[in-house]
Each structure stands twice: as structure tokens, then as C-alpha cells.
Enzyme design. Structure first.
Site, PDB file in Angstrom:
ATOM      1  N   ASP A 108     -37.557  35.335  13.017  1.00  0.00           N
ATOM      2  CA  ASP A 108     -37.173  36.501  13.801  1.00  0.00           C
ATOM      3  C   ASP A 108     -37.178  36.201  15.300  1.00  0.00           C
ATOM      4  O   ASP A 108     -36.227  36.482  16.009  1.00  0.00           O
ATOM      5  CB  ASP A 108     -38.064  37.725  13.481  1.00  0.00           C
ATOM      6  CG  ASP A 108     -39.556  37.453  13.595  1.00  0.00           C
ATOM      7  OD1 ASP A 108     -39.963  36.298  13.878  1.00  0.00           O
ATOM      8  OD2 ASP A 108     -40.348  38.402  13.379  1.00  0.00           O
ATOM      9  N   ASP A 111     -41.549  32.670  20.423  1.00  0.00           N
ATOM     10  CA  ASP A 111     -42.229  33.039  21.668  1.00  0.00           C
ATOM     11  C   ASP A 111     -42.831  31.756  22.263  1.00  0.00           C
ATOM     12  O   ASP A 111     -42.151  31.009  22.942  1.00  0.00           O
ATOM     13  CB  ASP A 111     -43.281  34.108  21.321  1.00  0.00           C
ATOM     14  CG  ASP A 111     -43.946  34.727  22.540  1.00  0.00           C
ATOM     15  OD1 ASP A 111     -43.831  34.175  23.637  1.00  0.00           O
ATOM     16  OD2 ASP A 111     -44.597  35.782  22.394  1.00  0.00           O
ATOM     17  N   PHE A 160     -42.007  42.803  24.952  1.00  0.00           N
ATOM     18  CA  PHE A 160     -42.329  43.011  23.543  1.00  0.00           C
ATOM     19  C   PHE A 160     -41.262  43.868  22.881  1.00  0.00           C
ATOM     20  O   PHE A 160     -40.938  44.954  23.351  1.00  0.00           O
ATOM     21  CB  PHE A 160     -43.714  43.654  23.390  1.00  0.00           C
ATOM     22  CG  PHE A 160     -44.178  43.616  21.959  1.00  0.00           C
ATOM     23  CD1 PHE A 160     -44.748  42.461  21.436  1.00  0.00           C
ATOM     24  CD2 PHE A 160     -44.001  44.711  21.127  1.00  0.00           C
ATOM     25  CE1 PHE A 160     -45.146  42.398  20.102  1.00  0.00           C
ATOM     26  CE2 PHE A 160     -44.394  44.657  19.788  1.00  0.00           C
ATOM     27  CZ  PHE A 160     -44.972  43.498  19.284  1.00  0.00           C
ATOM     28  N   ARG A 173     -40.944  47.895  11.496  1.00  0.00           N
ATOM     29  CA  ARG A 173     -40.055  46.868  10.917  1.00  0.00           C
ATOM     30  C   ARG A 173     -38.782  47.478  10.349  1.00  0.00           C
ATOM     31  O   ARG A 173     -37.752  46.829  10.257  1.00  0.00           O
ATOM     32  CB  ARG A 173     -40.749  46.138   9.757  1.00  0.00           C
ATOM     33  CG  ARG A 173     -41.871  45.230  10.152  1.00  0.00           C
ATOM     34  CD  ARG A 173     -42.230  44.335   8.965  1.00  0.00           C
ATOM     35  NE  ARG A 173     -43.555  43.754   9.094  1.00  0.00           N
ATOM     36  CZ  ARG A 173     -43.834  42.669   9.808  1.00  0.00           C
ATOM     37  NH1 ARG A 173     -42.869  42.055  10.467  1.00  0.00           N
ATOM     38  NH2 ARG A 173     -45.061  42.205   9.871  1.00  0.00           N
TER      39      ARG A 173
HETATM   40  P1  IMP Z   1     -44.956  32.002  18.565  1.00  0.00           P
HETATM   41  O1  IMP Z   1     -45.727  31.203  17.573  1.00  0.00           O
HETATM   42  O2  IMP Z   1     -45.741  32.291  19.817  1.00  0.00           O
HETATM   43  O3  IMP Z   1     -43.590  31.426  18.874  1.00  0.00           O
HETATM   44  O4  IMP Z   1     -44.771  33.440  17.959  1.00  0.00           O
HETATM   45  C1  IMP Z   1     -43.851  33.746  17.026  1.00  0.00           C
HETATM   46  C2  IMP Z   1     -44.282  34.961  16.232  1.00  0.00           C
HETATM   47  O5  IMP Z   1     -44.930  35.945  17.039  1.00  0.00           O
HETATM   48  C3  IMP Z   1     -43.064  35.631  15.650  1.00  0.00           C
HETATM   49  O6  IMP Z   1     -42.793  35.135  14.361  1.00  0.00           O
HETATM   50  C4  IMP Z   1     -43.463  37.086  15.635  1.00  0.00           C
HETATM   51  O7  IMP Z   1     -44.123  37.362  14.412  1.00  0.00           O
HETATM   52  C5  IMP Z   1     -44.467  37.247  16.735  1.00  0.00           C
HETATM   53  N1  IMP Z   1     -43.861  37.831  17.962  1.00  0.00           N
HETATM   54  C6  IMP Z   1     -43.683  37.226  19.154  1.00  0.00           C
HETATM   55  N2  IMP Z   1     -43.131  38.058  20.055  1.00  0.00           N
HETATM   56  C7  IMP Z   1     -42.932  39.230  19.404  1.00  0.00           C
HETATM   57  C8  IMP Z   1     -42.346  40.501  19.830  1.00  0.00           C
HETATM   58  O8  IMP Z   1     -41.901  40.720  20.965  1.00  0.00           O
HETATM   59  N3  IMP Z   1     -42.322  41.477  18.867  1.00  0.00           N
HETATM   60  C9  IMP Z   1     -42.798  41.289  17.603  1.00  0.00           C
HETATM   61  N4  IMP Z   1     -43.319  40.118  17.180  1.00  0.00           N
HETATM   62  C10 IMP Z   1     -43.397  39.101  18.077  1.00  0.00           C
HETATM   63 MG    MG Z   2     -43.024  36.213  12.540  1.00  0.00          MG
END
Ligand code: IMP
Ligand code: MG
Length: 185
Positions: A108, A111, A160, A173
Site C-alpha cells: 500500500d 514510508d 498521514f 480501511r
Molecule cells: P515503512 O516500513 O516505514 O516503509 O512503513 C510501511 C508501513 O507503514 C505500510 O505498510 C503501512 O502499513 C504503514 N504506514 C506508513 N505510512 C502510513 C500512512 O500514512 N497511513 C497508513 N499506514 C501507513
Molecule cells: Mg502495510
């Protein structure tokens, strides 16, 4: 990307404002699917859908994949290990041999990139030919690790978002459009 005066929704204790309509999202999903169709024609890629967040994106994406492919749903779970191992992440839902295969991870949002980095290293142990990443959203400037998102839907700021599969504390969701938190956190 925030639209002033747009449609609003309240999720738990936060107000969110419309950022992208379902229609705008689908136009982009269409383009991303075409890129995947071109890139993996003739190689029967395995699409690995990351639960839970990518379920809605994946559903719209795979309907637009016109080449032979396989689809599997996976989840990266994390639990507390021993004091020495700390937080342990485990990939569940993988079945079958992926040796020598082209894998497309469907996510999805990317980040920090830590989730995709972990997925990459877990999958590499299984000997695939290539592991590509397809993410509907990528947060601009948020990457903390060197990963490459091969197929990206939208680049967004460090804000966010919720809806279209993405949650705020497990809520939201089911929203068909995408919303951004009001007042930026
Ligand atoms: P990362 O490991 O920091 O890249 O985070 C990825 C995960 O964090 C995604 O699969 C989402 O589940 C969650 N995430 C990061 N940013 C958001 C957001 O703005 N809204 C909802 N979920 C997020
Ligand atoms: Mg996720």
C-alpha cells in the site's frame, strides 16, 4: 496535495480531508498495471500481496493485469523474541517454490522503507530471479534505507493518509477514496 473545502471524514479521534477520489486512484492503478504487463510479459510473475493494507489496491490492480501471473497473499508479522533477538519479523503465507521466479511485491505505502527492505532480504533467501516492488503510495523523502520502488502509484508528502485499504488504528480501511489527516498530524 490537500484539497481545501473537500469532503471530510472522521476516523476515531481525527478529521481527514479528501485527497484522491476512487476515480483518480483507479486511473493511476490502470497505468501501473500497464507497466507491469509490459515488464513481465512471458515470465509468469508471482504477485505477493501484502496484507492487510494492500488488499483494495491489489484487487483493482490484478483485474488490470492481462498477462499470465500468480497471486499470493502474505503478511509480515512481528513478535517479541528473546532479549538478544529483540523484535522478530516473520513472513507468513508464502507457499510454493519461488526459485528463479520474478516476484512483484504489492504494497500500500512505502514510508521508511524498512518493511520492504525486510521483505527483500527474506525473499532473497528463497532464490528468486528478481524481486520488484510495486507500491501505490510512496512518501517523498521518508526513505531511511536504500530500496527501490520499481512501480509507484503516487508520491505524497510526509503526511498521514487513510482509506482505500490504509488504516488509522485499524479503522478506515473500507473507505473507497483516500483521505489525508487534517492539520498534518
Ligand atoms: P515503512 O516500513 O516505514 O516503509 O512503513 C510501511 C508501513 O507503514 C505500510 O505498510 C503501512 O502499513 C504503514 N504506514 C506508513 N505510512 C502510513 C500512512 O500514512 N497511513 C497508513 N499506514 C501507513
Ligand atoms: Mg502495510
Amino acid at each position: 496535495m490537500e484539497k481545501s473545502g473537500g469532503k471530510r471524514v472522521r476516523v476515531l479521534d481525527r478529521d481527514f480531508v479528501l485527497m484522491l477520489s476512487e476515480e483518480e486512484i483507479l486511473a493511476r492503478v490502470d497505468a501501473v498495471a500497464k507497466e507491469i504487463n509490459n515488464e513481465f510479459l512471458g515470465s509468469n510473475p508471482l504477485l505477493l500481496i501484502m496484507l492487510n493494507g494492500a488488499f483494495m489496491f491489489a484487487s483493482d490492480l490484478v483485474k488490470r493485469i492481462t498477462i499470465p501471473c500468480e497471486i499470493s497473499f502474505v503478511k509480515l508479522t512481528s513478535y517479541s523474541g528473546t532479549a538478544s533477538t529483540g523484535k522478530v519479523q516473520e513472513l507468513i503465507g508464502m507457499n510454493g517454490d519461488i526459485t528463479g521466479r520474478n516476484i512483484v511485491i504489492v504494497e500500500d505505502i512505502v514510508d521508511s522503507g524498512l518493511t520492504m527492505q525486510k521483505m527483500g532480504s527474506l525473499l532473497e533467501e528463497l532464490g528468486p530471479k528478481r524481486v520488484a516492488i510495486c507500491s501505490l503510495f510512496v512518501k517523498r523523502g521518508a526513505l531511511q534505507v536504500p530500496i527501490t520502488v520499481d512501480f509507484a502509484g503516487f508520491e505524497i508528502g510526509n503526511e498521514f493518509i487513510v482509506g482505500y485499504g490504509l488504516d488509522y488504528n485499524q479503522q478506515g480501511r473500507n473507505l473507497r477514496d483516500l483521505y489525508v489527516v487534517e492539520g498534518n498530524k
